[in-house]
Enzyme design. Structure first.
Site, mmCIF file in Angstrom:
data_model
loop_
_atom_site.group_PDB
_atom_site.id
_atom_site.type_symbol
_atom_site.label_atom_id
_atom_site.label_comp_id
_atom_site.label_asym_id
_atom_site.label_seq_id
_atom_site.Cartn_x
_atom_site.Cartn_y
_atom_site.Cartn_z
ATOM 1 N N PHE A 109 0.986 -1.496 0.056
ATOM 2 C CA PHE A 109 -0.918 -0.219 -0.294
ATOM 3 C C PHE A 109 0.130 1.307 0.070
ATOM 4 C CE2 PHE A 109 0.670 -0.361 4.821
ATOM 5 C CZ PHE A 109 0.476 1.006 5.366
ATOM 6 N N LYS A 110 1.924 1.334 0.335
ATOM 7 C CA LYS A 110 3.300 2.383 0.639
ATOM 8 C C LYS A 110 3.311 2.267 -1.152
ATOM 9 C CE LYS A 110 3.388 1.581 4.973
ATOM 10 N NZ LYS A 110 4.949 0.833 5.285
ATOM 11 N N ASP A 111 2.982 1.968 -2.329
ATOM 12 C CA ASP A 111 2.915 2.582 -2.803
ATOM 13 C C ASP A 111 2.170 3.561 -3.207
ATOM 14 O OD1 ASP A 111 5.347 1.229 -3.605
ATOM 15 O OD2 ASP A 111 3.870 -0.607 -4.471
ATOM 16 N N THR A 142 8.162 0.092 3.694
ATOM 17 C CA THR A 142 8.126 1.449 3.449
ATOM 18 C C THR A 142 9.571 1.408 2.366
ATOM 19 O OG1 THR A 142 6.615 2.694 5.394
ATOM 20 C CG2 THR A 142 8.413 4.379 3.880
#
Length: 452
Positions: A109-111, A142
């Site tokens: 999800f960090k993308d 991250t």
């Protein structure tokens, strides 16, 4: 729009300035001076593509970036995702949905935030003509996402601190099996919290930050949190209309940034039933929302390593908002926490609208097996933490934070099927390149200076 520090001792900054600085000079975190009311706009965004929705949202915050340029930055940021919807909502039952946030370049999800942040940094370098050094700390995802977002960006060096032996082997390979000379994975002895504390000390030296043009890539950076608000609104608009206001977002989180973004979206007009913080056995956030106790505990390695955290850096933003923007009280509480390692809520009613759950490793493994058996759905260990006590919710949206192929051993043991992904398979034959540093301010500064 301007942005102020949670500790109240920094002048207001425009969006690009706040993004560039990362951590406020008074060691607080930047927040919007006031939250925009988007309640009338959000319904009109239904049917927009993900990049279109992101642009509509960000134009309320990045007011110092021309509209055409902002739109171009957003389109570039989301051009490398492998699903046409970017953040698809998967229906498992009439009451249960999963939002998949792992279709970006590094399968986490960090993308969503770091692809955009990379484009913002590239713009900064082009406008100023000055190179920058980006420093971050990671408990797993991250680091890889930050590196991916900054690959090929001119005038940028990136330094990522991570706890040696406490991220999954494939997470480490995503950071260290690269040939780019501007990428420096820095492994430390200790936990993510040790890396994060050292990072904050480095940023706290204003002279050094200015000397090397330092910027932050962690979720202390304002752009990270704002970018994550978007996928909540996207999921909300994908739900059946009669379930939107009855929905609870269930969010696996250790550093609190992910769930904070959804909570902020709700403060801007996204009407939902609430949010649930889903932790692993490193449960400082669960203890807070369950019993009002925010106190440090030992960091224990787990099946869900990205959540092996006991100091949730974004909690300070939540505290500031919950205290009505009282920067003085926020500063006092955070300074006391740094000194004593704990604080109690007391009479402050700041835990409303959020609940929490906790899972140990045994429960995580059991849940992965049950979800696979009942729904035919493969959840990674972090996502699995969200599948607890869901029968108590009217409608649940569990955020799936990482692709199960990043944790093949655990998932294969639970499902009998080893998950794979081509990008990860390609890393297995590459050589690891990393640098060891002590987790202290002086050692990190010395390493950064040596690469200038």
């Amino acid at each position: 729009m301007k942005f102020v520090s949670t500790r109240g001792q920094t002048k207001p900054h425009l969006f690009s300035e706040a993004v560039k600085i990362g951590l406020a000079p008074d060691k607080g975190l930047f927040v919007p001076e006031s939250m925009p009311d988007l309640s009338q706009e959000i319904p009109t965004w239904e049917g927009l593509s993900y990049p279109e929705l992101c642009y509509e949202f960000f134009k309320h915050f990045a007011t110092d970036i021309p509209a055409d340029e902002l739109k171009s930055l957003v389109e570039k940021a989301y051009s490398r995702f492998d699903h046409k919807e970017h953040a698809p909502l998967v229906k498992l039952s009439d009451k249960l949905y999963v939002q998949e946030l792992f279709h970006g370049p590094t399968l986490a999800f960090k993308d969503f935030a770091l692809q955009l942040l990379g484009c913002l940094y590239e713009r900064q370098v082009a406008m100023s003509g000055e190179s920058i050094n980006v420093l971050g700390a990671t408990s797993g995802d991250t680091g890889a996402a930050a590196i991916s977002g900054l690959l090929g960006k001119k005038g940028v060096n990136i330094f990522i601190l991570y706890p040696d032996g406490r991220v999954s082997p494939l997470q480490e390979r995503q950071m260290t099996c690269l040939e780019e000379e501007n990428v420096f994975p820095l492994c430390i002895k200790g936990s993510f919290d040790d890396a994060q504390a050292a990072l904050k000390d480095v940023f706290g030296d204003k002279e050094f930050s200015q000397e090397v043009h330092l910027s932050a890539v962690n979720s202390i950076n304002l752009a990270r949190i704002l970018a994550q608000c978007v996928y909540y609104i996207y999921a909300y608009l994908k739900l059946p209309a009669d379930r939107r206001e009855r929905a609870t977002f269930v969010v696996p989180t250790g550093n609190f940034g992910n769930v904070l973004a959804g909570w902020m979206a709700s403060r801007m007009g996204m009407i939902v039933d609430g949010f649930r913080v889903a932790t692993n056995q490193n449960d400082i956030l669960h203890r807070f929302f369950d019993a009002g106790d925010y106190s440090l505990g030992e960091v224990l390695p787990s099946h869900a390593p990205s959540m092996d955290i006991q100091v949730a850096s974004n909690f300070e933003r939540f505290l500031y908002f919950s205290l009505g923007g009282n920067a003085e009280m926020t500063r006092e509480i955070m300074e006391s926490f740094k000194k004593d390692g704990s604080f109690q809520v007391g009479g402050m009613a700041i835990t409303e609208f959020m609940t929490s759950t906790r899972m140990d490793d045994e429960e995580i493994a059991k849940t992965i097996s049950e979800v696979y058996r009942e729904y035919g759905y493969t959840a990674d260990p972090h996502t699995a933490c969200g599948f607890k006590d869901l029968d108590k919710l009217e409608t649940a949206v569990v955020l799936s934070t990482a692709h199960p192929a990043k944790f093949p051993d655990v998932v294969a043991n639970c499902t009998g099927v080893e998950p794979t992904h081509p990008s990860l398979e390609a890393l297995k034959s590459k050589e690891i390149r990393k640098f060891s540093v002590d987790p202290d301010e002086a050692s990190i500064k010395a390493f950064i200076r040596s690469k200038q």
